[in-house]
Design a protein around this motif. Structure first.
Motif, mmCIF file in Angstrom:
data_model
loop_
_atom_site.group_PDB
_atom_site.id
_atom_site.type_symbol
_atom_site.label_atom_id
_atom_site.label_comp_id
_atom_site.label_asym_id
_atom_site.label_seq_id
_atom_site.Cartn_x
_atom_site.Cartn_y
_atom_site.Cartn_z
ATOM 1 N N ALA A 243 -21.154 47.272 16.140
ATOM 2 C CA ALA A 243 -21.883 46.436 17.106
ATOM 3 C C ALA A 243 -21.466 46.728 18.535
ATOM 4 O O ALA A 243 -22.225 46.480 19.475
ATOM 5 N N ASP A 244 -20.251 47.197 18.735
ATOM 6 C CA ASP A 244 -19.745 47.624 20.044
ATOM 7 C C ASP A 244 -19.895 46.497 21.077
ATOM 8 O O ASP A 244 -19.234 45.481 20.996
ATOM 9 N N GLY A 245 -20.779 46.671 22.046
ATOM 10 C CA GLY A 245 -20.863 45.744 23.168
ATOM 11 C C GLY A 245 -21.378 44.364 22.822
ATOM 12 O O GLY A 245 -21.233 43.431 23.620
ATOM 13 N N THR A 246 -21.997 44.193 21.651
ATOM 14 C CA THR A 246 -22.514 42.880 21.274
ATOM 15 C C THR A 246 -21.587 42.147 20.315
ATOM 16 O O THR A 246 -21.890 41.022 19.902
ATOM 17 N N ALA A 247 -20.461 42.746 19.958
ATOM 18 C CA ALA A 247 -19.520 42.102 19.039
ATOM 19 C C ALA A 247 -18.695 41.051 19.769
ATOM 20 O O ALA A 247 -18.507 41.130 20.985
ATOM 21 N N PRO A 248 -18.190 40.053 19.055
ATOM 22 C CA PRO A 248 -17.300 39.072 19.697
ATOM 23 C C PRO A 248 -16.094 39.746 20.322
ATOM 24 O O PRO A 248 -15.504 40.663 19.744
ATOM 25 N N GLY A 249 -15.735 39.317 21.528
ATOM 26 C CA GLY A 249 -14.591 39.889 22.220
ATOM 27 C C GLY A 249 -14.869 41.199 22.917
ATOM 28 O O GLY A 249 -13.948 41.826 23.455
ATOM 29 N N ALA A 250 -16.140 41.659 22.926
ATOM 30 C CA ALA A 250 -16.468 42.917 23.598
ATOM 31 C C ALA A 250 -16.203 42.799 25.093
ATOM 32 O O ALA A 250 -16.376 41.746 25.697
ATOM 33 N N GLY A 251 -15.766 43.887 25.679
ATOM 34 C CA GLY A 251 -15.499 43.902 27.112
ATOM 35 C C GLY A 251 -14.196 43.244 27.503
ATOM 36 O O GLY A 251 -13.998 42.911 28.675
ATOM 37 N N GLY A 252 -13.306 43.034 26.539
ATOM 38 C CA GLY A 252 -12.010 42.447 26.855
ATOM 39 C C GLY A 252 -11.986 40.943 26.910
ATOM 40 O O GLY A 252 -10.967 40.355 27.282
ATOM 41 N N GLY A 253 -13.084 40.278 26.547
ATOM 42 C CA GLY A 253 -13.108 38.819 26.572
ATOM 43 C C GLY A 253 -12.413 38.211 25.381
ATOM 44 O O GLY A 253 -11.995 38.901 24.442
ATOM 45 N N LEU A 254 -12.292 36.890 25.403
ATOM 46 C CA LEU A 254 -11.675 36.165 24.300
ATOM 47 C C LEU A 254 -12.676 35.991 23.164
ATOM 48 O O LEU A 254 -13.890 35.899 23.387
ATOM 49 N N VAL A 255 -12.169 35.940 21.955
ATOM 50 C CA VAL A 255 -12.992 35.670 20.776
ATOM 51 C C VAL A 255 -12.929 34.174 20.485
ATOM 52 O O VAL A 255 -11.875 33.667 20.094
ATOM 53 N N PRO A 256 -14.023 33.429 20.680
ATOM 54 C CA PRO A 256 -13.981 31.982 20.415
ATOM 55 C C PRO A 256 -13.989 31.695 18.921
ATOM 56 O O PRO A 256 -14.887 32.145 18.201
ATOM 57 N N LEU A 257 -12.997 30.942 18.458
ATOM 58 C CA LEU A 257 -12.949 30.486 17.070
ATOM 59 C C LEU A 257 -13.082 28.968 17.070
ATOM 60 O O LEU A 257 -12.239 28.270 17.640
ATOM 61 N N ASP A 258 -14.135 28.469 16.458
ATOM 62 C CA ASP A 258 -14.430 27.041 16.457
ATOM 63 C C ASP A 258 -14.013 26.421 15.132
ATOM 64 O O ASP A 258 -14.464 26.845 14.060
ATOM 65 N N VAL A 259 -13.158 25.414 15.215
ATOM 66 C CA VAL A 259 -12.626 24.724 14.035
ATOM 67 C C VAL A 259 -13.326 23.383 13.898
ATOM 68 O O VAL A 259 -13.378 22.606 14.854
#
Length: 456
Positions: free
Chosen positions: A130-146
């Motif tokens: 998925a590259d640029g459309t994957a979670p965390g792409a571009g060095g951002g945080l990956v949001p995990l919702d509990v």
């Protein structure tokens, strides 16, 4: 006057050949191949294959996952795949499927470990593709919702119990990775719990987040934003999140205590700043302010901030006794040092997307746990998680535009239920979709995208 609007009588016969229903399920079958999930399950579950068995346990589990993704809600619904071997291959009989689930439930820790290893490996490949459309792409945080949810039970299944909502059943805890505004989301963990499990049990939150982190590619496990409602706003859970060396970011709901209410009353009018809506535009009737310096936060993690949101309740909303001056107040805690208050509050509020993901999971087999044994239902929730992942991965890799945000019900109506005809020619098989189907072009484009990817 003669009625010309009468419909022509249609005669029905069950003698068609070469016709397949659920033809759009080919997208799911191809996604299994591209992600390597099918081979991962076969390799991991091989030890549960009896001698001289015809059907591979990995293939049986993959078929169950596809049946759930297509709308099934019990083991017997795998029959929809069995009826179309030309599209989905050979499918095991109901007794064979049932015996496999029993064997996996009898060896639950090892079975869950094998299934989760296959899921993690497939996820790593999907996010790389998925590259640029994957979670965390571009060095951002990956949001995990509990978040937790209630799964009602109409019979006394093992460990079903009364819930805090005065119902009877189970209280699973879920963790979803958010794909952002342009996509959906995927479950990293669906942890089954008895119905009387607490909403703010720190041990449950810690275990669920551990399972979720193990599902992430190793390079992303230190770039995670944990988001939770007030059920996660406990001393023990935040202490675990902020333990030295863990490097997890967090934004969780904070309890509305008497001290918090007293601090809110002391906030100067000039300290309130406008809140944002989901498009990052000023939202009328909503404001945010910081309470950190006005509270005693002894015992909470170092550097924790407390931010409060004030808004006018929507029409028809019933005010609570904690709503001061006709406004509704909610608080959250975060360890993020910088950033505008409105941005931090919006980031926290977007965790509500998790509720959409839970609704989608309930449309994909989580609404009813069909088995009696608790261990067997734990296997079932793992199947549900894989079915939700399969749908999310298919959207991530094959669809674009608004279709990437469609929930399972819409995917089934528009994509999967299309009819087709299998024809042979030139030593090749071709699936011909109904020409008048409004989304036929979208389906063929999605299949082409997946066909262009090498199997995992």
């Amino acid at each position: 006057m003669k009625n010309t609007g009468r419909r022509t009588k249609i005669t029905v016969s069950a003698d068609g050949s070469g016709i397949v229903s659920q033809a759009g399920g080919l997208l799911l079958a191809r996604t299994l191949q591209v992600t390597g999930m099918d081979r991962g399950l076969s390799a991991g579950l091989g030890r549960w294959r009896p001698g001289r068995a015809v059907h591979d346990p990995g293939k049986i589990v993959a078929d169950l996952v596809m049946a759930l993704a297509l709308g099934g809600d019990c083991l017997a619904d795998v029959a929809m795949l069995r009826a179309q071997p030309q599209l989905f291959g050979p499918v095991a009989s109901d007794p064979v499927v049932s015996r496999l689930i029993s064997r996996l439930a009898d060896d639950l820790p090892a079975a869950l470990k094998a299934i989760r290893a296959a899921r993690a490996a497939a996820r790593q490949r999907v996010w790389a593709l998925a590259d640029g459309t994957a979670p965390g792409a571009g060095g951002g945080l990956v949001p995990l919702d509990v978040d937790a949810t209630i799964v009602a039970s109409c019979s006394e299944k093992e460990q079903a119990a009364p819930t805090w909502k005065k119902t009877f059943g189970f209280h699973p805890l879920t963790v979803f990775a958010d794909h952002g505004a342009e996509g959906s989301g995927e479950p990293l963990a669906i942890m089954l719990r008895p119905g009387n499990a607490g909403s703010n049990t720190a041990a449950g939150h810690v275990q669920a987040v551990r399972l979720a982190l193990a599902q992430l590619p190793k390079g992303l496990r230190r770039r995670v934003l944990i988001r939770a409602d007030s059920g996660g706003g406990t001393h023990e859970f935040l202490a675990w999140l902020t333990r030295p060396g863990r490097r997890l970011h967090y934004t969780v709901g904070f309890p509305m205590t008497d001290d918090v209410q007293a601090a809110i009353l002391k906030v100067p009018t000039a300290a309130w700043t406008p809140a944002y809506d989901s498009d990052r535009l000023v939202r009328p009737g909503a404001w945010v302010a910081e309470l950190t310096g006005m509270l005693s936060l002894a015992g909470w993690p170092k550097g924790m901030r407390v931010i409060v949101r004030k808004e006018r309740p929507h029409p028809g909303a019933q005010l609570r006794f904690t709503d001061l001056g006709g406004h509704r107040f909610t608080c959250f805690a975060t360890g993020t040092k910088g950033g505008q208050l409105a941005d931090l509050e919006l980031r926290h509020r977007l965790r509500a997307r998790c509720e959409d993901r839970i609704r989608a999971a309930k449309d994909t087999g989580l609404r009813n746990l069909p088995l009696h044994g608790y261990a067997a239902n734990q296997i079932w929730t793992e199947l549900v998680a894989m079915a939700c992942e399969l749908l999310a991965w298919m959207q991530l890799l094959a669809l674009d535009g608004q279709a990437r945000r469609w929930e399972p019900k819409r995917l089934r109506l528009r994509i999967f239920t299309v009819a087709g005809r299998l024809v042979r020619g030139g030593r090749r098989r071709r699936l011909r979709l109904a020409a008048h189907w409004p989304w036929a072009t979208q389906i063929t484009a999605a299949v082409s995208r997946l066909q262009a990817l090498e199997p995992g």
